[in-house]
Design an enzyme around this catalytic site. Structure first.
Site, short mmCIF file in Angstrom:
data_model
loop_
_atom_site.label_atom_id
_atom_site.label_comp_id
_atom_site.label_asym_id
_atom_site.label_seq_id
_atom_site.Cartn_x
_atom_site.Cartn_y
_atom_site.Cartn_z
N THR A 22 0.85 -1.20 0.00
CA THR A 22 0.00 0.00 0.00
C THR A 22 0.89 1.25 0.00
O THR A 22 0.63 2.20 -0.74
CB THR A 22 -0.93 0.00 1.23
OG1 THR A 22 -1.52 -1.29 1.36
CG2 THR A 22 -2.02 1.04 1.10
N ASP A 67 0.99 5.21 6.20
CA ASP A 67 1.49 3.83 6.21
C ASP A 67 0.30 2.87 6.06
O ASP A 67 -0.86 3.27 6.21
CB ASP A 67 2.23 3.57 7.54
CG ASP A 67 3.21 2.41 7.46
OD1 ASP A 67 3.19 1.66 6.46
OD2 ASP A 67 3.99 2.24 8.42
N GLY A 68 0.60 1.62 5.80
CA GLY A 68 -0.43 0.58 5.75
C GLY A 68 -0.56 -0.10 7.10
O GLY A 68 0.04 0.33 8.10
N ALA A 69 -1.34 -1.18 7.15
CA ALA A 69 -1.47 -1.98 8.38
C ALA A 69 -1.85 -3.39 7.98
O ALA A 69 -2.37 -3.62 6.88
CB ALA A 69 -2.53 -1.39 9.30
N LYS A 103 1.00 -4.40 12.95
CA LYS A 103 1.85 -4.07 11.81
C LYS A 103 3.12 -4.91 11.88
O LYS A 103 3.44 -5.47 12.91
CB LYS A 103 2.21 -2.57 11.83
CG LYS A 103 1.02 -1.71 11.40
CD LYS A 103 1.34 -0.23 11.39
CE LYS A 103 2.53 0.18 10.59
NZ LYS A 103 2.49 -0.24 9.17
N GLY A 104 3.83 -4.95 10.76
CA GLY A 104 5.10 -5.69 10.74
C GLY A 104 5.11 -6.86 9.79
O GLY A 104 6.07 -7.61 9.75
N GLY A 105 4.02 -6.97 8.99
CA GLY A 105 4.00 -8.03 7.98
C GLY A 105 5.18 -7.92 7.03
O GLY A 105 5.68 -8.92 6.53
N GLU A 125 8.77 1.68 11.61
CA GLU A 125 7.43 2.23 11.41
C GLU A 125 6.90 2.88 12.68
O GLU A 125 6.29 3.94 12.65
CB GLU A 125 6.47 1.13 10.94
CG GLU A 125 6.74 0.68 9.52
CD GLU A 125 5.90 -0.50 9.08
OE1 GLU A 125 5.73 -0.66 7.87
OE2 GLU A 125 5.42 -1.26 9.94
N LYS A 185 -8.50 -5.62 5.88
CA LYS A 185 -7.68 -5.41 7.08
C LYS A 185 -8.52 -5.04 8.31
O LYS A 185 -7.98 -4.94 9.41
CB LYS A 185 -6.66 -4.28 6.83
CG LYS A 185 -5.83 -4.43 5.56
CD LYS A 185 -4.80 -5.49 5.71
CE LYS A 185 -3.85 -5.61 4.53
NZ LYS A 185 -2.94 -4.52 4.34
C1 A5P Z 1 5.30 -3.46 7.11
O1 A5P Z 1 6.17 -3.91 8.08
C2 A5P Z 1 3.90 -3.51 7.56
O2 A5P Z 1 3.63 -2.95 8.79
C3 A5P Z 1 2.95 -3.00 6.51
O3 A5P Z 1 2.55 -1.70 6.74
C4 A5P Z 1 1.79 -3.90 6.51
O4 A5P Z 1 2.31 -5.21 6.44
C5 A5P Z 1 0.83 -3.63 5.36
O5 A5P Z 1 1.36 -4.13 4.19
P1 A5P Z 1 0.59 -4.10 2.82
O6 A5P Z 1 0.30 -2.67 2.51
O7 A5P Z 1 1.55 -4.74 1.87
O8 A5P Z 1 -0.66 -4.90 2.98
#
Ligand code: A5P
Length: 230
Positions: A34, A86-88, A99-101, A108, A126
């Site tokens: 994202t 940022d994403g999540a 977070k942290g995928g 972050e 999400k």
């Molecule tokens: C990165 O470490 C994550 O916190 C990302 O913000 C989270 O995994 C969202 O990722 P995508 O935008 O790829 O779904």
């Protein structure tokens, strides 16, 4: 959801968030698929004349932003960040997040905590009622003691697994390991974050509490914005 539709939802929501950024802003740039759309959109605006300075949450983000002509400085070089986007991986109705995928949770969180405004961009998959039921909680740990930290996490009720990449332990941008922890549903995210952070060997926990201010949700039929509930 169809991956192309999902990707389109992320892209449109990220572009909406990018439009909030103004001339002169110091912008925290997230990590993940994202955030990539966000950085591309900001890169295009910079090409057209927008003047911003960015702080990146990962080496990958820094590389992409620099390639697109966005000026990137380190977190230590700025006193405050105006806005971080940022994403999540998961977000609940109280705006607590996992977070942290992408393995970038430590940077972050540091960048988000230094920011006046935090915008989180997600697709609707999400949104969850309870964190951790279907997504494991990432915890960044020191490699020299990871088995001990893993046991300590398991004593809290988790089943923890060392994250791998290409058959080797994944190394974060900070030179650490990630444990993906299955807590089977997290009833008290704020309490668990505090408990995990007290464990020796833990560098950072992927629970983000009280950090998201504005949520931008990309749906197949449009974009929804929600402010953090008071
Ligand atoms: C990165 O470490 C994550 O916190 C990302 O913000 C989270 O995994 C969202 O990722 P995508 O935008 O790829 O779904």
């Amino acid at each position: 959801m169809d991956p192309n539709i999902l990707s389109d939802c992320k892209k449109r929501a990220a572009e909406r968030a990018a439009a909030v950024v103004q001339d002169g802003h110091i912008v925290g740039l997230g990590t993940g698929s994202t955030a990539k759309f966000l950085i591309e959109s900001l890169g295009e605006r910079v090409r057209l004349g927008l003047k911003i300075t960015a702080v990146a949450t990962s080496i990958a983000t820094e590389r992409l932003a620099t390639e697109l002509g966005i000026r990137v400085v380190s977190l230590n070089e700025v006193e405050r960040i105006d806005i971080t986007i940022d994403g999540a991986d998961e977000i609940n109705p109280d705006f607590d997040m996992i977070k942290g995928g992408g393995g970038a949770l430590t940077r972050e969180k540091l960048v988000a905590l230094a920011s006046r405004e935090r915008v989180i961009v997600v697709d609707e998959t999400k949104l969850v009622t309870v964190l951790g039921r279907s997504y494991k909680l990432p915890v960044e740990v020191l490699p020299m003691a990871w088995t001990h930290t893993s046991r300590a996490l398991n004593e809290l009720g988790s089943q923890s697994h060392l994250r791998h990449q290409a058959d080797k332990p994944l190394i974060t941008d900070n030179g650490n390991y990630i444990l993906d922890c299955d807590f089977g549903g997290i009833a008290d995210p704020a309490g668990l974050e505090k408990t995990i952070k007290l464990l020796s060997g833990v560098v950072e926990c992927g629970l983000f509490i009280g950090i998201a201010d504005l949520l931008v949700i990309g749906r197949p039929d449009g974009i929804e914005e929600r402010n953090r509930p008071r």
